[in-house]
Design a protein around this motif. Structure first.
Motif, PDB file in Angstrom:
ATOM      1  N   LEU A   1      -0.066 -11.578  -3.873  1.00  0.00           N
ATOM      2  CA  LEU A   1       1.330 -11.812  -4.213  1.00  0.00           C
ATOM      3  C   LEU A   1       2.286 -11.268  -3.157  1.00  0.00           C
ATOM      4  O   LEU A   1       3.437 -11.687  -3.097  1.00  0.00           O
ATOM      5  CB  LEU A   1       1.666 -11.153  -5.556  1.00  0.00           C
ATOM      6  N   LEU A   2       1.811 -10.314  -2.338  1.00  0.00           N
ATOM      7  CA  LEU A   2       2.739  -9.555  -1.496  1.00  0.00           C
ATOM      8  C   LEU A   2       3.662 -10.434  -0.663  1.00  0.00           C
ATOM      9  O   LEU A   2       4.881 -10.315  -0.742  1.00  0.00           O
ATOM     10  CB  LEU A   2       1.966  -8.600  -0.570  1.00  0.00           C
ATOM     11  N   PHE A   3       3.072 -11.324   0.128  1.00  0.00           N
ATOM     12  CA  PHE A   3       3.930 -12.102   1.017  1.00  0.00           C
ATOM     13  C   PHE A   3       4.819 -13.102   0.261  1.00  0.00           C
ATOM     14  O   PHE A   3       6.028 -13.171   0.512  1.00  0.00           O
ATOM     15  CB  PHE A   3       3.092 -12.815   2.100  1.00  0.00           C
TER      16      PHE A   3
ATOM     17  N   PRO B   1       3.463 -17.490  -6.714  1.00  0.00           N
ATOM     18  CA  PRO B   1       2.892 -16.940  -5.471  1.00  0.00           C
ATOM     19  C   PRO B   1       1.473 -17.396  -5.184  1.00  0.00           C
ATOM     20  O   PRO B   1       1.102 -17.587  -4.021  1.00  0.00           O
ATOM     21  CB  PRO B   1       2.939 -15.429  -5.700  1.00  0.00           C
ATOM     22  N   ILE B   2       0.675 -17.581  -6.229  1.00  0.00           N
ATOM     23  CA  ILE B   2      -0.708 -18.038  -6.008  1.00  0.00           C
ATOM     24  C   ILE B   2      -0.692 -19.438  -5.387  1.00  0.00           C
ATOM     25  O   ILE B   2      -1.374 -19.708  -4.393  1.00  0.00           O
ATOM     26  CB  ILE B   2      -1.470 -18.095  -7.349  1.00  0.00           C
ATOM     27  N   LEU B   3       0.124 -20.316  -5.974  1.00  0.00           N
ATOM     28  CA  LEU B   3       0.198 -21.694  -5.460  1.00  0.00           C
ATOM     29  C   LEU B   3       0.777 -21.696  -4.051  1.00  0.00           C
ATOM     30  O   LEU B   3       0.328 -22.427  -3.171  1.00  0.00           O
ATOM     31  CB  LEU B   3       1.059 -22.548  -6.401  1.00  0.00           C
ATOM     32  N   TYR B   4       1.784 -20.846  -3.830  1.00  0.00           N
ATOM     33  CA  TYR B   4       2.415 -20.693  -2.518  1.00  0.00           C
ATOM     34  C   TYR B   4       1.361 -20.298  -1.476  1.00  0.00           C
ATOM     35  O   TYR B   4       1.248 -20.919  -0.410  1.00  0.00           O
ATOM     36  CB  TYR B   4       3.499 -19.617  -2.643  1.00  0.00           C
ATOM     37  N   SER B   5       0.571 -19.267  -1.797  1.00  0.00           N
ATOM     38  CA  SER B   5      -0.466 -18.801  -0.857  1.00  0.00           C
ATOM     39  C   SER B   5      -1.450 -19.912  -0.561  1.00  0.00           C
ATOM     40  O   SER B   5      -1.824 -20.142   0.590  1.00  0.00           O
ATOM     41  CB  SER B   5      -1.231 -17.614  -1.446  1.00  0.00           C
ATOM     42  N   LEU B   6      -1.862 -20.599  -1.604  1.00  0.00           N
ATOM     43  CA  LEU B   6      -2.842 -21.652  -1.433  1.00  0.00           C
ATOM     44  C   LEU B   6      -2.289 -22.732  -0.500  1.00  0.00           C
ATOM     45  O   LEU B   6      -2.946 -23.137   0.457  1.00  0.00           O
ATOM     46  CB  LEU B   6      -3.194 -22.250  -2.800  1.00  0.00           C
TER      47      LEU B   6
ATOM     48  N   LEU C   1      -6.646 -15.738   4.382  1.00  0.00           N
ATOM     49  CA  LEU C   1      -7.434 -14.542   4.081  1.00  0.00           C
ATOM     50  C   LEU C   1      -7.204 -14.105   2.638  1.00  0.00           C
ATOM     51  O   LEU C   1      -8.134 -13.707   1.933  1.00  0.00           O
ATOM     52  CB  LEU C   1      -7.056 -13.405   5.037  1.00  0.00           C
ATOM     53  N   ALA C   2      -5.928 -14.195   2.190  1.00  0.00           N
ATOM     54  CA  ALA C   2      -5.616 -13.806   0.808  1.00  0.00           C
ATOM     55  C   ALA C   2      -6.412 -14.658  -0.173  1.00  0.00           C
ATOM     56  O   ALA C   2      -6.983 -14.149  -1.140  1.00  0.00           O
ATOM     57  CB  ALA C   2      -4.116 -13.951   0.548  1.00  0.00           C
ATOM     58  N   VAL C   3      -6.467 -15.963   0.114  1.00  0.00           N
ATOM     59  CA  VAL C   3      -7.202 -16.856  -0.783  1.00  0.00           C
ATOM     60  C   VAL C   3      -8.687 -16.477  -0.804  1.00  0.00           C
ATOM     61  O   VAL C   3      -9.323 -16.437  -1.864  1.00  0.00           O
ATOM     62  CB  VAL C   3      -7.008 -18.327  -0.353  1.00  0.00           C
ATOM     63  N   VAL C   4      -9.234 -16.143   0.393  1.00  0.00           N
ATOM     64  CA  VAL C   4     -10.652 -15.786   0.443  1.00  0.00           C
ATOM     65  C   VAL C   4     -10.906 -14.464  -0.307  1.00  0.00           C
ATOM     66  O   VAL C   4     -11.896 -14.332  -1.036  1.00  0.00           O
ATOM     67  CB  VAL C   4     -11.136 -15.699   1.907  1.00  0.00           C
ATOM     68  N   VAL C   5      -9.998 -13.495  -0.150  1.00  0.00           N
ATOM     69  CA  VAL C   5     -10.137 -12.239  -0.898  1.00  0.00           C
ATOM     70  C   VAL C   5     -10.207 -12.544  -2.394  1.00  0.00           C
ATOM     71  O   VAL C   5     -11.054 -12.024  -3.120  1.00  0.00           O
ATOM     72  CB  VAL C   5      -8.941 -11.296  -0.629  1.00  0.00           C
ATOM     73  N   PHE C   6      -9.303 -13.416  -2.830  1.00  0.00           N
ATOM     74  CA  PHE C   6      -9.260 -13.792  -4.244  1.00  0.00           C
ATOM     75  C   PHE C   6     -10.577 -14.419  -4.684  1.00  0.00           C
ATOM     76  O   PHE C   6     -11.179 -14.017  -5.688  1.00  0.00           O
ATOM     77  CB  PHE C   6      -8.086 -14.753  -4.458  1.00  0.00           C
ATOM     78  N   VAL C   7     -11.049 -15.380  -3.879  1.00  0.00           N
ATOM     79  CA  VAL C   7     -12.263 -16.115  -4.269  1.00  0.00           C
ATOM     80  C   VAL C   7     -13.483 -15.191  -4.265  1.00  0.00           C
ATOM     81  O   VAL C   7     -14.267 -15.171  -5.223  1.00  0.00           O
ATOM     82  CB  VAL C   7     -12.490 -17.325  -3.329  1.00  0.00           C
TER      83      VAL C   7
ATOM     84  N   ILE D   1       9.337 -16.675 -17.681  1.00  0.00           N
ATOM     85  CA  ILE D   1      10.011 -16.960 -16.407  1.00  0.00           C
ATOM     86  C   ILE D   1       9.592 -15.950 -15.343  1.00  0.00           C
ATOM     87  O   ILE D   1       9.178 -16.321 -14.235  1.00  0.00           O
ATOM     88  CB  ILE D   1      11.542 -16.954 -16.600  1.00  0.00           C
ATOM     89  N   ILE D   2       9.693 -14.647 -15.664  1.00  0.00           N
ATOM     90  CA  ILE D   2       9.348 -13.630 -14.657  1.00  0.00           C
ATOM     91  C   ILE D   2       7.885 -13.758 -14.239  1.00  0.00           C
ATOM     92  O   ILE D   2       7.540 -13.708 -13.055  1.00  0.00           O
ATOM     93  CB  ILE D   2       9.638 -12.213 -15.193  1.00  0.00           C
ATOM     94  N   TYR D   3       7.013 -13.958 -15.230  1.00  0.00           N
ATOM     95  CA  TYR D   3       5.585 -14.054 -14.947  1.00  0.00           C
ATOM     96  C   TYR D   3       5.270 -15.289 -14.085  1.00  0.00           C
ATOM     97  O   TYR D   3       4.525 -15.206 -13.108  1.00  0.00           O
ATOM     98  CB  TYR D   3       4.825 -14.103 -16.272  1.00  0.00           C
ATOM     99  N   SER D   4       5.870 -16.426 -14.442  1.00  0.00           N
ATOM    100  CA  SER D   4       5.594 -17.642 -13.675  1.00  0.00           C
ATOM    101  C   SER D   4       6.099 -17.526 -12.244  1.00  0.00           C
ATOM    102  O   SER D   4       5.434 -17.916 -11.289  1.00  0.00           O
ATOM    103  CB  SER D   4       6.257 -18.855 -14.338  1.00  0.00           C
ATOM    104  N   LEU D   5       7.297 -16.934 -12.111  1.00  0.00           N
ATOM    105  CA  LEU D   5       7.930 -16.847 -10.799  1.00  0.00           C
ATOM    106  C   LEU D   5       7.220 -15.846  -9.894  1.00  0.00           C
ATOM    107  O   LEU D   5       7.046 -16.089  -8.701  1.00  0.00           O
ATOM    108  CB  LEU D   5       9.388 -16.414 -10.995  1.00  0.00           C
ATOM    109  N   TYR D   6       6.786 -14.711 -10.446  1.00  0.00           N
ATOM    110  CA  TYR D   6       6.239 -13.638  -9.625  1.00  0.00           C
ATOM    111  C   TYR D   6       4.719 -13.514  -9.664  1.00  0.00           C
ATOM    112  O   TYR D   6       4.157 -12.671  -8.987  1.00  0.00           O
ATOM    113  CB  TYR D   6       6.890 -12.303  -9.997  1.00  0.00           C
ATOM    114  N   MET D   7       4.046 -14.301 -10.503  1.00  0.00           N
ATOM    115  CA  MET D   7       2.584 -14.244 -10.510  1.00  0.00           C
ATOM    116  C   MET D   7       1.963 -15.613 -10.224  1.00  0.00           C
ATOM    117  O   MET D   7       1.049 -15.716  -9.408  1.00  0.00           O
ATOM    118  CB  MET D   7       2.059 -13.733 -11.874  1.00  0.00           C
ATOM    119  N   ILE D   8       2.414 -16.640 -10.896  1.00  0.00           N
ATOM    120  CA  ILE D   8       1.761 -17.947 -10.765  1.00  0.00           C
ATOM    121  C   ILE D   8       2.251 -18.687  -9.521  1.00  0.00           C
ATOM    122  O   ILE D   8       1.451 -19.163  -8.716  1.00  0.00           O
ATOM    123  CB  ILE D   8       1.987 -18.802 -12.031  1.00  0.00           C
TER     124      ILE D   8
END
Lengths: 291, 301
Positions: free
Chosen positions: B147-149, A28-33, A265-271, A19-26
Motif C-alpha cells: 500500500l505504501l506507494f 492501492p492493490i489494483l493500482y500496484s497491479l 516487486l510489491a506484487v511478487v511479495v504479495f504473491v 469508503i476509507i477501506y476501499s480507497l486505502y486498501m483495495i
C-alpha cells in the motif's frame, strides 16, 4: 427486524468504513497491479511495459538475495522459534515459582516497536561497539565476527533478533493451547506411570496439533512483515546483501524511484507471501485428515 | 490423588521422605533444575533491555573501552538526549495520531459491523451483508508494504501530505478488517431479545446501535482499542514514507533517526532509546493482562 430495513440507513452505517477501506486498501492493490506492467517514473504514466518488470527480476541478483534472506529468516522461525517457544511454554506452565510473571516479562519484546528492537540490538551485535564481540574479546576469543554489516552473517542475525522479539508471543499462544488440554488425561497417564517425556511425546504434542497450526500460520505471515529490523540493523547493506523482500521493494520504490519495477516487486511479495500462507493452511488441513 | 502427593512431597518431613523411595527427591531436584533453567532463560531474554538501560548511565568512553565495568555513573546522556531530541513533539504527534485514528476507526468499524450483523432487509436476504463482510475480511490478507506507494500518491492527490490525515486515513483503513472480524463475531452471538424489547420501547436505529448494543460490546471494544493503539504506536513503514516534516515526527520515526542524530555518542543514543522504551514498558505493565489476552484472541480467532 423490519424497522431496521431501509437501504438508506444500511448505507449510512456502512459507508464510512467502506469508503476509507476501499480507497486505502483495495484501490492501492489494483493500482500496484496496474503499474507493475508499466515504466511508471512517478511523473508520467510511462509506457506499457508488459512483463518487462517481471523479467527484470530474473536477472536481478539483489532480488534473489532478498528472497534467499527471507527464506533464511523463515527457516530460523520454523526450526528454532517454534520449537523453542513450545519448550519455553512447557517450562513456564509447570509449577515454577513466578512463572506467571515470567510469562508476562518474556512477552514484553513483542509490544516494543520493531524499529526500537532494531536499535537496541545494534548495541549487542555491532562489530565495534556491540556486547557480543566485547564479550568474545573479554574471554579471549580472537575472532570478531561481523554479526551485522558484514557480507554473510546479517540475515542470520536478523532472524535471531526476530526470534527474540517473537518468542514471548509464540510461548503465550502455546501456553493457551496447553491450558486447553483436558486435565484428566494427564492425570490418568501419570497414575499409569508415564514419564514427563512420554506425556509430552504421546499426549501433549499430538493433542496440540491445532495450536501448532495456528502458530505456524502466524509465524509464516509474520516473517514476510519483517522490515524495521533490517532497516535499523543494516539498512539492507552492504550492497543489498542483507535485504529482505520487503526492504528491497522499499528501496527500489522510494530510493531509486523505479516505481514500475517497485510495484512489480510489491506484487511478487504479495504473491509469495500468500502462497506461503496458503501452503501452511493446506498443510494443517492435511495433517488434520490423517488423524 | 497424584496431584496431592506431588504437592505435598517437598513439604514432607525427612522421615516421610525416607519412607518413600528416591523418586520424590529426584522430582524436587528436577523441579529446582527446571526453575533455574526458566529463570535463566527469562533473564537472557530480558537482558538486551537491561543492557540498554545500564549503559545509558555510562560515559561514552566507558561504553567503548570497558563495557563490562559499569563504573562511571552519569546522567549526562539523558541531559544530552533531552536537549537534542524533540521527544515531546514525538510523543504529542504519536498521541494525536493514536487517539484520532483509533477512535474514528472503532466508531466506523462498529457501525459497519452492526449493519452487517444486526440489520435485516425486508426481503430477509443477507446476500449484501455476506458479500460486504467477505470484502472487508479480504483485507486481512493484504500486506501494508504494497500500500505504501499508492497511499503516498493518494495523499498527494488529496492534498493531505504533511498533515496528520496523511497517516490517520491509512491507519484507519488498515485496522478495519481485523476490527470488523472481531466485532461481527461478537455481534452475531448477541441475544436478539434485548433488541426486540428495545424496539417495543420505540428505540430508533441510532439509539439502538449506540445506547443499547454498544455498551454491551465494551469488553471487545476495549481489547480492540488496546491492539489498535499498540499498532499505531509502533507503526513505522507508513510513517517513514509519508512524513518528511521534522515537526510531524512520530515516536517510531524518531527512533530510526537516533543513529543519524548522534553519530558517535552511543551513551546519548541509549539514553534516548531508554526514554522511549520505559514508557512503553510501563504502559505494557499496566495493561499486561488485556494486551496478552487481546493479542492471543486475535491470534486464535
Amino acid at each position: 427486524m423490519n424497522w431496521l430495513t431501509t437501504r438508506r440507513h444500511f448505507t449510512l452505517m456502512v459507508a464510512p468504513a467502506l469508503i476509507i477501506y476501499s480507497l486505502y486498501m483495495i484501490y492501492p492493490i489494483l493500482y500496484s497491479l496496474y503499474y507493475s506492467f508499466t515504466n511508471f517514473d512517478g511523473v508520467s504514466a510511462g509506457g506499457f511495459a508488459g512483463l518487462d518488470n517481471y523479467r527484470q527480476m530474473g536477472q536481478d541478483d539483489a532480488f534473489w538475495t532478498s528472497m534467499r534472506n527471507t527464506g533464511i529468516i523463515l527457516g530460523i522461525a520454523l526450526f528454532l522459534l517454534i520449537p523453542l517457544g513450545f519448550l519455553l511454554a512447557i517450562l513456564l506452565s509447570g509449577r515454577v515459582k513466578g512463572s506467571g510473571a515470567m510469562r508476562a516479562l518474556v512477552f514484553a519484546p513483542a509490544i516494543i516497536a520493531p524499529i526500537l528492537v532494531g536499535l537496541i540490538w545494534i548495541f549487542i551485535l555491532d562489530p565495534k561497539i556491540g556486547l557480543v564481540n566485547a564479550f568474545l574479546l573479554a574471554i579471549g576469543v580472537p575472532a570478531h565476527p561481523q554479526w551485522i554489516g558484514g557480507p554473510t552473517l546479517s540475515p542470520y542475525s536478523i532472524g535471531f533478533v526476530y526470534l527474540w522479539q517473537q518468542i514471548g508471543f509464540v510461548l503465550t499462544i502455546f501456553y493457551a493451547g496447553l491450558r486447553m488440554l483436558p486435565r484428566d488425561v494427564m492425570e490418568a497417564s501419570s497414575l499409569d506411570g508415564a514419564s514427563r517425556w512420554q506425556q509430552l511425546r504421546h499426549i501433549q504434542i499430538p493433542m496440540m496439533r491445532e495450536t501448532f497450526g495456528i502458530v505456524t500460520a502466524l509465524v509464516v505471515t509474520g516473517v514476510f512483515k519483517v522490515f524495521e529490523l533490517v532497516y535499523a540493523l543494516t539498512g539492507g547493506g552492504p550492497v543489498h546483501l542483507s535485504e529482505v523482500m520487503v526492504s528491497y521493494m522499499y528501496h527500489i520504490t522510494f530510493t531509486t524511484q523505479q516505481y514500475g519495477y517497485g510495484m512489480a516487486l510489491a506484487v511478487v511479495v504479495f504473491v509469495v507471501g500468500a502462497l506461503a500462507s496458503a501452503a501452511t493452511f493446506l498443510g494443517n488441513r492435511r495433517k488434520g485428515e490423517v488423524r | 490423588m497424584s496431584i496431592d502427593t506431588e504437592v505435598k512431597v517437598p513439604l514432607a518431613s525427612p522421615a516421610a521422605a525416607g519412607g518413600t523411595p528416591s523418586r520424590p527427591r529426584r522430582r524436587s531436584r528436577g523441579r529446582i533444575v527446571v526453575s533455574a533453567v526458566a529463570y535463566l532463560i527469562t533473564f537472557v531474554i530480558l537482558f538486551p533491555l537491561l543492557w540498554i538501560v545500564l549503559l545509558s548511565f555510562q560515559t561514552n568512553d566507558n561504553i567503548l573501552n570497558d563495557p563490562f565495568s559499569l563504573s562511571s555513573l552519569t546522567l549526562a546522556n539523558y541531559q544530552q538526549a533531552l536537549e537534542t531530541l524533540n521527544l515531546l513533539v514525538m510523543y504529542k504527534n504519536t498521541l494525536i495520531l493514536a487517539v484520532v485514528s483509533v477512535t474514528v476507526g472503532l466508531v466506523i468499524s462498529y457501525m459497519a459491523a452492526f449493519a452487517l450483523t444486526r440489520m435485516v432487509f425486508r426481503s430477509g436476504r443477507r446476500r449484501t451483508q455476506n458479500t460486504l463482510r467477505f470484502y472487508f475480511l479480504a483485507g486481512l490478507a493484504i500486506p501494508v508494504y504494497i500500500l505504501l506507494f499508492p497511499v503516498y500518491r493518494l495523499d498527494i492527490a488529496f492534498g493531505l501530505f504533511g498533515t496528520y490525515f496523511a497517516l490517520i486515513l491509512p491507519y484507519i483503513a488498515v485496522t478495519i478488517p481485523f476490527n470488523i472480524l472481531l466485532l461481527t463475531g461478537f455481534l452475531r452471538d448477541f441475544p436478539e431479545e434485548i433488541e426486540q424489547a428495545a424496539v417495543m420501547d420505540g428505540v430508533g436505529l441510532w439509539r439502538m446501535a449506540w445506547k443499547v448494543v454498544f455498551p454491551l460490546m465494551r469488553p471487545v471494544i476495549a481489547t480492540l482499542a488496546i491492539l489498535n493503539v499498540i499498532y499505531v504506536w509502533n507503526e513505522f513503514p507508513f510513517a517513514v514514507t509519508l512524513i518528511n516534516d521534522p515537526n510531524m515526527t512520530t515516536v517510531s520515526l524518531g527512533v530510526s533517526q537516533f543513529q543519524g542524530v548522534y553519530s558517535v555518542n552511543y551513551g546519548a543514543m541509549m539514553a534516548s532509546a531508554t526514554l522511549v522504551l520505559l514508557p512503553q514498558l510501563a504502559i505494557y505493565a499496566a495493561f499486561q493482562k488485556q494486551v496478552i489476552a487481546g493479542m492471543t484472541a486475535g491470534a486464535v480467532r
